[in-house]
Scaffold this active site. Structure first.
Site, short mmCIF file in Angstrom:
data_model
loop_
_atom_site.label_atom_id
_atom_site.label_comp_id
_atom_site.label_asym_id
_atom_site.label_seq_id
_atom_site.Cartn_x
_atom_site.Cartn_y
_atom_site.Cartn_z
N GLN A 132 0.89 -1.33 -0.11
CA GLN A 132 0.04 -0.08 0.01
C GLN A 132 1.01 1.45 0.00
O GLN A 132 1.79 1.65 0.91
CB GLN A 132 -0.88 0.13 1.35
CG GLN A 132 -1.65 1.28 1.41
CD GLN A 132 -2.47 1.00 2.81
OE1 GLN A 132 -2.02 0.64 3.91
NE2 GLN A 132 -3.87 1.55 2.68
N GLY A 133 0.56 2.29 -1.04
CA GLY A 133 1.34 3.35 -1.11
C GLY A 133 0.41 4.52 -0.61
O GLY A 133 -0.03 5.25 -1.56
N TYR A 134 0.55 4.91 0.61
CA TYR A 134 -0.65 5.73 1.03
C TYR A 134 0.29 6.82 1.90
O TYR A 134 0.53 7.95 1.42
CB TYR A 134 -1.70 5.25 2.12
CG TYR A 134 -2.75 4.89 1.39
CD1 TYR A 134 -2.67 4.18 0.16
CD2 TYR A 134 -4.04 4.70 2.08
CE1 TYR A 134 -3.95 3.81 -0.62
CE2 TYR A 134 -5.19 4.47 1.37
CZ TYR A 134 -5.22 3.89 0.20
OH TYR A 134 -6.32 3.50 -0.52
N SER A 135 0.88 6.67 3.26
CA SER A 135 1.47 7.64 4.07
C SER A 135 2.77 8.23 3.27
O SER A 135 3.56 7.52 2.51
CB SER A 135 1.54 6.91 5.45
OG SER A 135 0.57 6.49 5.99
N SER A 167 4.22 -1.21 4.34
CA SER A 167 4.32 -2.66 4.90
C SER A 167 4.64 -3.73 3.93
O SER A 167 3.72 -3.51 2.80
CB SER A 167 2.94 -2.87 5.68
OG SER A 167 2.71 -1.87 6.71
N GLU A 249 -10.27 -2.32 4.79
CA GLU A 249 -9.15 -2.67 5.53
C GLU A 249 -9.49 -2.98 7.06
O GLU A 249 -9.19 -3.71 7.90
CB GLU A 249 -8.14 -1.64 5.65
CG GLU A 249 -6.78 -2.14 6.33
CD GLU A 249 -5.67 -0.83 6.43
OE1 GLU A 249 -4.46 -1.13 6.88
OE2 GLU A 249 -6.12 0.18 5.98
N SER A 382 -5.41 4.92 13.24
CA SER A 382 -5.26 4.87 14.83
C SER A 382 -6.79 4.95 15.45
O SER A 382 -7.62 5.40 14.87
CB SER A 382 -4.61 5.98 15.13
OG SER A 382 -5.13 7.17 15.35
N GLU A 384 -7.71 6.90 17.75
CA GLU A 384 -8.19 8.22 17.57
C GLU A 384 -8.82 8.70 16.27
O GLU A 384 -9.81 9.48 16.28
CB GLU A 384 -6.88 9.35 17.72
CG GLU A 384 -6.34 9.02 19.16
CD GLU A 384 -5.59 8.11 19.52
OE1 GLU A 384 -5.22 7.53 20.44
OE2 GLU A 384 -4.93 7.33 18.60
#
Length: 401
Positions: A132-135, A167, A249, A382, A384
């Site tokens: 996954q290429g997100y952050s 990851s 997810e 997260s 939050e």
């Protein structure tokens, strides 16, 4: 109760039982590598390879996916029966990873026919590994601030930028990524692109953790050519598609897709307690306080499993997961972490080993599972972030400036 009784006599149950007993080698019981995302791909034994190929050919690794694309084509009831029959003999699902839990369901919804035909079968057979290429370094919780740019070059995009916390990126074959195709708009300028990890200009640098493992990467894209046909949906639809993928997810992490179940598989907490703490004259766990806390945990776990089941039964058609997955994800994370904490407490010093003599393989695995479980409340969004989603999209609470 009537529904449960009917399922016991469901004609599919005997079909599933017969096939599983013919194809699952009992020697594989307990040999599932549920930590493969951390440790990286391990070399398959001949028995594991045979089991993966059998499940891939049958399509039962993704039982509800369309049969015409290699999936099992089962309905929800049949899929649940299959899961029960697998649990009965200690069989585990050898088909997993991000392709199953995140990308595949999203592509089935947003991809065109050519993309589905190209990518789904490899996921179904467990032959293609996705990341996954997100952050990005400057776009974590505020993901819409991402800057990786895909410049339109006519028949292809030229991608430049950096992703982080990728990851399994060093082991992946392909990446599904959010990229910016329009710098003038924040959310509406984001698109969803598929990138080959072996393409020229792609570089991964593993991030070494204090544990010594490197499950995450920094990923760099330098003038990477990506064919236009690798765009999923339309330009500017990436935020919508990416958000939907995160719902899948979170559904999987909560247990709806089996991921949490894999982490919680194996010897039960009561079994571990009886082994390490002993039993009283009546065969109960000797420590009364511990026994009470284990009972509460088992009740929470059972109630959660039944809630997931009810949610699945109440789902309308193929609507898929909703914002309610944020609630399930938070509860599933807490239960997973509670179980790990109980196990470590029960095992004492034997549950705190990292390497060396004096520890069994199961004890060392428990230590790693406990430490990795700390991340369950972070990855996939997260706790939050999930609370924000719950407040805004379920409870209807708005930001006040």
């Amino acid at each position: 109760m009537a529904t449960a009784a009917a399922e016991l006599d469901h004609p599919f149950r005997q079909e599933a039982r017969t096939w599983l007993e013919a194809n699952f080698d009992p020697s594989l019981r307990g040999k599932d590598n549920a930590m493969s995302a951390v440790d990286g791909p391990t070399e398959e034994t001949p028995e594991q390879k045979k089991w993966r190929e059998a499940m891939g050919e049958k399509g039962w690794g993704v039982p509800t996916w369309p049969r015409e694309l290699g999936g099992g084509g089962l309905d929800r009831t049949q899929a649940r029966i299959l899961q029960e029959e697998m649990a009965r003999i200690g069989a585990w699902n050898p088909i997993g990873g991000m392709g199953v839990m995140m990308f595949g369901p999203t592509l089935l919804e947003y991809g065109n026919d050519a993309q589905k035909q190209q990518h789904i079968p490899g996921i179904v057979r467990g032959e293609v590994r996705w990341c996954q290429g997100y952050s990005e370094p400057g776009a974590g919780s505020d993901l819409a601030s991402l800057q990786t740019f895909a410049e339109d070059k006519g028949d292809h995009y030229l991608v430049n930028g950096q992703k982080t916390w990728t990851s399994g990126g060093q082991w992946a074959d392909k990446c599904f990524a959010l990229v910016r195709t329009d710098k003038s708009q924040k959310h509406a300028g984001i698109s969803f692109l598929l990138i080959d990890m072996d393409a020229e200009g792609v570089e991964t640098r593993p991030i070494r953790l204090i544990s010594g493992q490197s499950p995450f990467c920094e990923t760099f894209f330098t003038n990477v050519k990506v064919p236009k046909e690798n765009l999923v949906g339309r330009e500017g639809q990436g935020w919508e598609i990416g958000t939907r993928l995160l719902q899948h997810e979170r559904n999987s992490l909560s247990g709806g897709g089996g991921s949490a179940g894999r982490m919680n598989a194996g010897t039960t907490v009561p079994e571990i307690a009886k082994k390490y703490r002993g039993t009283d004259a009546e065969g109960r766990i000797a420590d009364a306080d511990l026994r009470t806390r284990i009972i509460k945990h088992e009740m929470d776990q059972r109630a959660f499993a039944l809630t997931l089941r009810r949610a699945a039964l109440e789902a309308k058609g193929n609507a898929g997961p909703s914002a309610a997955t944020s609630i399930m994800k938070n509860v599933g994370a807490r239960i997973t972490q509670d179980r790990a904490e109980l196990n470590i407490e029960i095992m004492g010093m034997q549950g705190l080993g990292w390497e060396g003599e004096g520890f069994t393989e199961a004890e060392l695995a428990q230590t790693r599972s406990w430490l990795w479980g700390k991340a369950v409340s972070i990855y996939g969004g997260s706790t939050e972030i999930q609370n924000n989603v719950i407040a805004k999209r379920i409870l209807g609470m708005l930001d006040h400036q």
